[in-house]
Structure formats: structure tokens, C-alpha cells
Design an enzyme around this catalytic site. Sequence first.
Site: not given
Length: 1331
Positions: A1081-1087, A1100, A1200
Site C-alpha cells: 500500500k502506498g500514497h497513490f495506490s495499493k497492490v 495495482k 525512482d
Amino acid sequence: METSSNSSGSSSSPPSQHQQQQQQNSQLNLSSQSCFSNNSSSAADFNNYMESKLSEENNYYKNFNSNLDRGDSFKLEKESIKDTIKDNIKEDKICNDNNNSSSSSSSSSSGNNNNNIKDGRAPSPITTQQISPNKLILNTTKAITKPTPILNTQQTPTTTATTNTSTSTTNSTPSKFKKIKNSTINPTIEFISKPSLSVMFGFSPIYFVESIFIVLLIYILSNFVLKETSVYVISIFVIYFVIYFDNRYQIINKLSKSSINDSDSSSNNNNNNNNTTTTNNDSASTKGNNNNEISSPETYQKDVKSKINFYEHVNISSTNLNNVNTTSNTPITNPSNVNQPSNITTATTATTTSTNNNNNVNNSINNNNNNNNNNNNNNNNNNNNNNNNNNNNNNNNNNNNGNNNGNNNGNNNNILSKENSTNSLLNNLILNNTSVGKTHNRSSSGSDSIQPPPLPTGGSSHNIFYSAFPTHPYTDIDQSSTYRTRTFGSSSINNRKSLPPEYYNQYLNFLAHSNNNNNNNNSNTNNNNNNQSVSAPVSQLATPVYQTPGTNSVVGNLENDNENNNDSFSDINDNNSVVGNDFEQDDQILQNNGISTTTSTIVPTNDETKQELSQLENSNKVRSTVSKFIKLSTGVEEKLDWAIAQQCTLQPPRSSHSVTVYGSSLVLIGGEGITGENLVQFIDVERNLFISPKVTGGKVGPESIYNHDYCRIGNKFYLFGGYVAGKLSNKLYVLTIMDDSTVHWSSPRISGGCIPSPRYGHTFTRYGNRFLLFGGYDGEQCLNDLYILEPETMCWSTVTNIKGGQTPSERFGHTSTILGEKLIIFGGKGINNNNNNNNNNNNNNNNNNNNNNNNNNNNNKGLVELNDTHILLLNEIDSSFQWQVASFHQVSEIPSERSFHSATRVGRNIVMVGGKKDDSNGNPIALRDCWVLSYRMQWSKVSGVQFSPPRYNFGLIKNGSKLFILGGKGNNNNINNNSSSGGNNSSSSSGNSNTIITNTTNTTNNNNNNNNNNNNNNNNNNNNNNNNNNNNNNNNNNNNNNNNLSILDDIWFVNTVTLPISSSVTMINYSDIKIDKEIGKGHFSKVLKGNWKGKDVAVKKLNSNKDKAREEMIQEFKAEVELLGSLQHPNLVTCYGYSLNPMCIVMEFLPSGNLFELIHSKPSEQQQSIKLDSTLILAIAFDIARGMQHLHTRNIIHRDLKSSNLLMDKHFNIKIADLGIARETSFTQTMTTIGTVAWTAPEILRHESYNQKADVYSYAIVLYELLTGEEPYQGIPPMNAGILVASKGLRPELPDNCDPNWKKLVVWCWSEDPNKRPSFEEITNYLTKTF
């Protein structure tokens, strides 16, 4: 209310045994005089009567408790009556004749005190006159005059100690804590542990506690203990075993709850002290007043009889075990002079052996796996041979060669294979002139109890337990946890709980009946000494048999002499001790001894027996499950599909050559029969290009070279040994690749006088900047010497600083591969130190046949193919070495014996392919199986489409994500006769069986073994003639095979990277994806992890952005997906498709983790070998550079690039991930800071324009992690580190011992000026020419 101890109406002397029996029978009488007989009143009237009596009792005790201040007489009365009314059945007290007649024991109540109800009348109040002296002796100075009704059984039990002179009592008034315990704690515990709740509702509070325990255990194992093992594997094992032991507890608790607790409270009260009895009632189980509900007499009588039946067998019979017939349980009048008849067998004997060394005993073993030989020795010279044949098939149909009843006569009187050890299903136990009693009898704790005879030991390294019911093949179960595996002479027999014997009796009767149905073809084995043959019924065997999944492979010290007939025990220990300890093949032991492993269709009537049998059947599946999970935990691909390069072939064909990678081309050097300009050749398989470069220094270079080996440093190849111009050589040649069209030969001058002798079939392996030379053949003998060559000084030296370990035997044609800090050596051809010839594994007295085997197995000057694995531990710090012999898991397979095979590194694993093995006549048989050895030292056989034909002396190399096989020697005409298919381990010409995988044994000529195993057969001459004919046929086939061997020119390859499902990205319906769980899980998306079209995928899922309109988001999302879909490369994460509702991207799933976790995970004791070595570092650096080069050719910047975005597949191929923020160059000139500070280029941190060279800076930081194993700027806050990088030019500090070539590349890549940094094309060229 005082009276003497004799005023209770009972005699001071104990009654006779007959009187005791009558009194106990009166208490247990549930015949026609019970309350439910035909002459009694109805049950309803009786219940009404009991309710009225109970209310009177409650009122009486209220008055009784209120008058406690009248004196201690009421206390004594209450305590005495409570002890006396605790009815105990006959089993609570059975004393031996030698015990003290004045001893007594306590009794425990289970709640029902209405045993004295007769004729429908209420029981009269019990006084001390009604109590048997054997039940209670009141030695008090106070008399009890008032009769007292039956006590309420809900009162708290107390502890009373009575003696001849005084009685000590305690206050019967329950304390406050006891009231709380009785009213709250005990019901709560009973509610939690009540198994019926889980049956009725599927849940009980105890399962909630277990669930918490399981979650905690899985968390600890996955985070602290087994970090490399998948959490799913840990979860399956933990849940399986927790539920398994919980079910076992439920079975044991249900079966023995009513009887075992009573026995525990009274079994230790049988003392020999003078008239002293200690009664402990605290452990008695009182479970409420059950007077309101009385079971039917049939049910209660059945329960009582079952208890009596159990406790009748608690104490062992006074009859000597040596004089008991185990079938009828009757004494034998004259055991010393009577030979054991056929109906005398031991309860645990299924495969027994002779132990009388003073007699001439011949043990016969049926080689067709149909007979079970039970040789019982007596004092006479005659030997009885019990043959138990449990197979439905006729013995004459079980051998392909017509050897139906072959006997194996051995000099050893005790024939035990590795599987007949303590952990096997069958225990080999024979006591001379002794037969063991019933299996459920237990020895008494009295002073005159008869001790069982001692067990025979199976060797110094084995602790043999008496396992009458060895239902579990694994030895991890505590040997003292159950009755079935207890030891003889245990001091805690009386205190241990046990399953009731009726359970075992039903289980054994079921098994005996099941086996008896298959007992249709029993036959007797004829001994040469004319011993009496006795056929023992199968029903007498009290050993359970379980069924396992069928398998033809034998793991352990067994040889399979025929493909369809595994019929010979191979290893015999001359000193009558067990050779090994392999628990996996218990079913094979049963088959070898004529016991059927097929369960019957008979259904037992007992529910508990059914449940236990189902548990046992499930436990047999653990073997295959463990083997499967071991392979899964190693992360090894189990399937590789080889494909032939259709448009590309070797020109000319090659064998015994060397192959390496230079850039994108394959470089072939030398080969048998190769001379002139084709000695060195460049091949581009994809473009079908062959280049023969211009050779300089040709006068120094070899005219021809083959059977050599090489090491490479950069663009230089160091070749040593082999045949040079047709002669053995020890000269060192250096081939330097100048460019794609020019190579240069040179022969450096060697300093020092320590030069290895000429040889071929050796290995020459690079470790760091040194070369290791091991083994070879000098034309006369095999070698096992170890040399080191320093390429900088060109100086040879012998290795003398070996700390210890066993040096591998002399060999050649083996493989040596660096894996971490280990040199792995496998196979080859040489001298087998463990078994010089296979005659040691045959139990045969025929000297002529032994000589035949010796001649066949010692062909080629006594050299044989090997399949052992040796490890040379390499220590760079003190330059020391240590040899080790690799050990593998018992359930795992290992490759068969072979030589001149090929092996190469693939990630952290070794792939081994092909090879050859000589048959009995010295003719080579080519192999084509493929195996993988993981870094955890676990072999795994690879399935899939195999290359054809089988071959040896070929080239094997990994280029990028592909494995290539080039040339070799094999049979190009008769493929079917020379190759195996599917799961066969090796191949042979017609007439020879496939090689069977074993751990420690070597295979021998099958026909010769069959010849040896049929010396005692009536058809001996015919069998010998048949075998000779087979041998002649095999010789002819092998000669033809040898004549058809030729040098091959084909090229085979296999892709180790998962290819995309489709070439273009398509729209996917989200409903077609089966979502499993969230993995990131991240700020823009989750996997999310899911499954699409039978393939594991990573989904994603993008988070919604409130600042943007939906149409704008969809357009950007589509552009990103199209960009990702166009980037199809082996080192980039593959994008399969996308979905718009919701917006998500479907990509390939990579379960092996990322590079950051691999580098920075803290190694445990089991993970010391996981350290990154120079070979793996170079492979990872190449993969990253190739993937980024592909991105930059498409004018795409990653922005990145860091170790956490570099994922790995099963073979540790790098996959660059997280391309979501990647943009084309034209859109990223003025964007703000994106990415992680430690890996971000300084121009981006300064908000300046940047280009593709920003990714090169990030690549340098990743190289720093690989080389040092440390995080960049460790100990500095990220914000401070970013400021220092942008303003002060801060860089991570490289250690002094870093390789200067690597240091040069890293410094070059993180240059402050982006224009001075190299491109990824330049980086790949540097890696190719330097390393």
C-alpha cells in the site's frame, strides 16, 4: 456419639476375598432386580420419589449446617459418610495376593450414587455398618448413631488420612474461594473444554484461544525464525499440526475421561506400610448430582462392564510371560521343551530375523516382495520359517524374468535393512523361547509384579522403543506421550493416562480381519537345511498396516534390481545391528515382506476407531506434502521446457569444448576434431550469425584443444589442461578478445616450480581473482589434488591449509561450481570410497556369482560413476579451506551417478544437466535429465519438455535470461532406446532398467543381481540361461549404441523468465480477476495479489484523485498503461492489462521479494550461505543495466530506481518495477523532486532540469548496496542527507577492500556532473570487458 472403631458393625479383621467379591457385586448389580426391571414401579414414579427425597436431604443439611457448633461429631460424621458413599467400581481396588491385606484405597465419585437401588424402593440411609471394611476402616473414638441419607454429590471433595490410632479431619464447611470455584470457575472450564459445542455450533471458546496462538506462532516463525520461507507454507504446517493434536486430544479425552481419571486417583494408593492408608479425593471428579436422570440398565450395565474389562487388564497376569500363549492367553505347560507352534506369534512382529548364531541358520528372503519370513529360534537345532503372504496376486506373476521363488542365502543370521529400524513401521522383535502377552496388558506397580523381558538393542546409535501400535511413521512424536510407544520398565506407568484397551482390540481385530481377507495365496519357502516350514495366519499379526501413495522409488540403502520389481534388501550389517534410519519407506518394507499395504473395505463399528483410523490415513499424506513444501520453500522452478533453435546449428559440430558469453554473443573455444580457423567462434543465436574471428599470435596458440577447462576475467580466457594436438597437456593458454572480429592467443610464463601434472576431465573455477584446479585423470590414475593459480603473478601453489573434513575421492569428469562462499563438486568418475564394489550389498554365498558381479562392476580399471556432493568452504579472510560432505533431506531425491555432465549458475541456484554412465560392459549411456541444486543444498528434479537426444561433453551457459545447450556427444539415430521420458532418472539401451535414485547406494547390473538371487531355486539352470541371454542381448545393444554415438550440432535453449501472456496490453474485466489479499500500500495506490487466467498476478489499484476530473485521470491512466505495455523486456516487470472500473493495472506477480530485502535482511544461523558472492553481484548488475538500457532506448526515464523497486523471480533474474512515475524525456525536463532521497540524483534535489543520467546516479547507489551490504547514508536523517548531497557533494563511503574495478565504475556513475556519467550501454560494455 462416640464409639470405638469396631462399633460400626464391621469386623476389625478384613473379610475374605469371597466376601469382598460378593459386596462389590451387590454394588454393581444391574440385573433384573434393578429399578427398571419388570417387577419395579415406573421410572416416572421413581423420579418423583427421588425428587421428594432430595428435597428432604437439602432441608436436612440446612439444619445440619446450622448445628455445626454442637461439636466435632457432626464434622466427623459428614466427612466419614462422604468418603464412604463415594462408590468405586471393581477396578478401583484390585490387590495382588502378596499385598498387605489391611491396605485400602480411596474411591472417587462420578456423580451417580444410586447403585444400591433395588426393587424400585428408595435406598435406605447409609450407615457405617453398610460399608465394607475393604472400602473404609474407621479408627476413631467417636461413634455415629444417626443414620444419614445420601449426600449431595455437588459438595466439595475433601482429603482424609486415616490410621489405626487416630484420624485427622478438616473443616467440611466450604470456604469462600471453594464456593466461587464450584459456582464459577469449574463450570467455565467445563464449558470451554466441552467438545460437543464445536460439533453442534462449529465453534467453542477454546478454538478462539487456539486461533490467537496460531496467529502468534505464525508471526514469530515468519518474522524471526524462518524469514526465507513463505508465510503460507508456515501457516499450513502450523494449522495442520495444531488441529491434528487438538483432534487427538478430543479423541483421547472422549474415550478415557470416565475411566482414566478414576484410575489416577487410586492407582498409587497400594502401599505396603503397616495399616496405613492415604486417601486423596481432591483429584476425584464429581460432576454434579445425576440422580435426576438415570440411564437405562442396558446402557449403564454396558458402561460398567467396559470399565471392568479395562481395569481387569491394568495389572499384568501372574502367569509368566515366557509361558503364555499370546493367541489364547493360556499358560504353556512346558515352554522349555516345546517348539513354538504356528499359533504363537509376537504382537509386533511383521518382519523378524534369526538371532541364534550357534546353529546353522539360513534366512530366506523372497526377492519378489511377496513373502514375510518369520524365523523363530528355539533351543533345538531346527528353525521355523513363518511365511505370511498377504498379496492377492500369484507369486509366479511378480517377476518379469521368470525368477519366481528365488532365495537369498546369507552368512548373516540377522538380516535387517535400514528400514527395519526403530522409526520404521515394523519393529523386529524376537525373544528366544518367549512370546509377549496381550498388547494392552500393563505391568503392576506392586513389589511382586512381573517385569517384561528386556528388549534387544539395535546398535549403539539407536534407542529402540516398544511400539506395538506404531501408527505414526515420524519420530518427532514424543516416545513417552502415548501408551503405544511407551518403554518397558517405565517408572511412571501407573500415573500415565492411556487409551482403553477396547479401542485397541477393535482396531487390531479390524486390521486382522482386513488382512485375513487378502490371505489367499500363502506359500511356504523351502530352506536348504530341510527346516520345518510353518504357515502362520495373518490374523495373528497384531501390527497395523497403513497405506501410502504408491511409489517405485526407494529412498535409503535399497537397490532396485528391476524396473517393475523392487525385490532385494541391499545392505546387511554383519554385527546384527540396524544399518540406517529411513522412515519414508515403511510401505516399501511391508511390500518386501509380503504384507499388503491396501486397506480393506470393512468399516469398524466403533466411532472413535473410525475417527482415529481417518487420522492415521491423513498422516500418511504428510510424506508427499512435506516433500512438496520443501521444494516450494527453496524457490526452485520445477518445470523447464527446452526448445530447439530451428534456424541455428553449430558449424562444425562440437563436443568436449568450452563455451562462454561475451556481450550478447556466445563464444565457443576448441572441441574434439576442431582445428584451424574454427577453433574460436562467435555465435548470435537469435540472428543466426556465426563469426570466426581473426586470430593473432597463432604460433603461440594451440593447434587443437578439447577436454580442457577455462576461467574468465573480463575479456581474457585462461585455458588449462586437456588434449592439445592429441596429447595430454598441462600448459596454460590465454585467449584475449580484442573485439568482435579479433582474438589473440598467448602463453604466459609460469613462475615457480609447482606446476600441476598433465590431465583432462578436471575443473578450473574462478573464485574472486584466483583460480581453483581440482581433480582430473593423468592417463594412469585419477587425481584429487587441489591447486591455486594467481593470474596476476602467474604462480601455481598447492592448497595445504585445509582445516579439516574428508577430501573427496579421486575423480574426473565432475563439475565444480561456486555458490556463495562454497565450491560445490558433484559426480564424476573415480573410486568409490564408500563401496568399492556392489558385492558388499548382496547377501549371497555363491562365490562364482560374486566374482561375476565383481568383474562387471569393476570395469574400466575399477572406476565407477559417482553421485556424491562435496563442499569446499572458502574463507577469504585467512585463505583457509575446509571440506564437507553435503547432506540432504531424507525425503528428497538426488541425481543418479554420472560423469561428463554440465552445470552452471542460475541466480543462487545451480542447474545440472545430462552426462553419461557406463554400463556393465563399459559402454557409455547418455543422460538428459535436468536437476537444480538450491543454495539451501536441496536437489530438485526439473520436469517439462526435455532436449533430445541425450548427451554428454556438451556446453551449458546462461546468457541473459536464457540457458543454452550446445553440441555434445550422443546417439542421434536411436533416440527412443537411449533416452528416458517423464520422470525417469536416467536412460539406457534396451534390456537395461532405468537408474533408481538412492541416497547412499550404487546401482548394479540388474541381470547379474537376478542371477545371484536365484541360486536356491529349482529352476536355477533355466534362470541362468535366461540371464545369460539377456546379457548377450544387452551387450549387442550397447555395442550398437556405442557405434551410433556421434558429435552433435544442435542448439537447445530454455527461457528462465516468465514470458508475457500476450504481446499487447488489453482491457481486463475486473470480475475476471480473483483477488486474494493486499500485499502493499502506498500514497497513490495499493497492490493486491490475484489470479487471472490461472496465473498469479499483481493488481495495482490506483486511488482516486479529487483534484482531477475523472476523464482527465482516465486519459493519463491509459497513456501510462500503453507505455508500460510497449516495454516488453526480460528485465522489466511485464504488464498484462488494465481495468477502468476500478482503475487498476494487472502485472506479473514476483513472490521472491525485492533486492533491498535480499541485501539488508539480517542473516540467521541457517542463512549464512545466502551472502551475495561476486558471481551473483555481477549477474544482478548486468540485469539492471540491460533493463535500464532498454528503457533509455525508448527515451524513458525511470526517476525512482532503487533496490526496493528491483524485484526478483525464482531464478533471481532482476525485474525493474514501479514504472508508474516513469515519463518520456520531453515531459520531465522541469518536474519537481520525485523518488527517494538517498537514491535521487543531486540535480533533481536542486530542482534543476535532468535527463537519463539521473537514473545512472541511482544505479551507482544500488551498486554500493550490492558491494557493501549497507544502506546509503546510514545514521543520517534523510532530509539532512539530501541537503548534503545537493549542496556539499556527499557520497557514501566505499570500503578500502572493495575491488578497484567495481570502485571505478561506482565513482564514474555518481559523478557530480551528469555529462561525465556513463550511459547504460557503456556500463554493459564495461562489465563485459572487465568482469
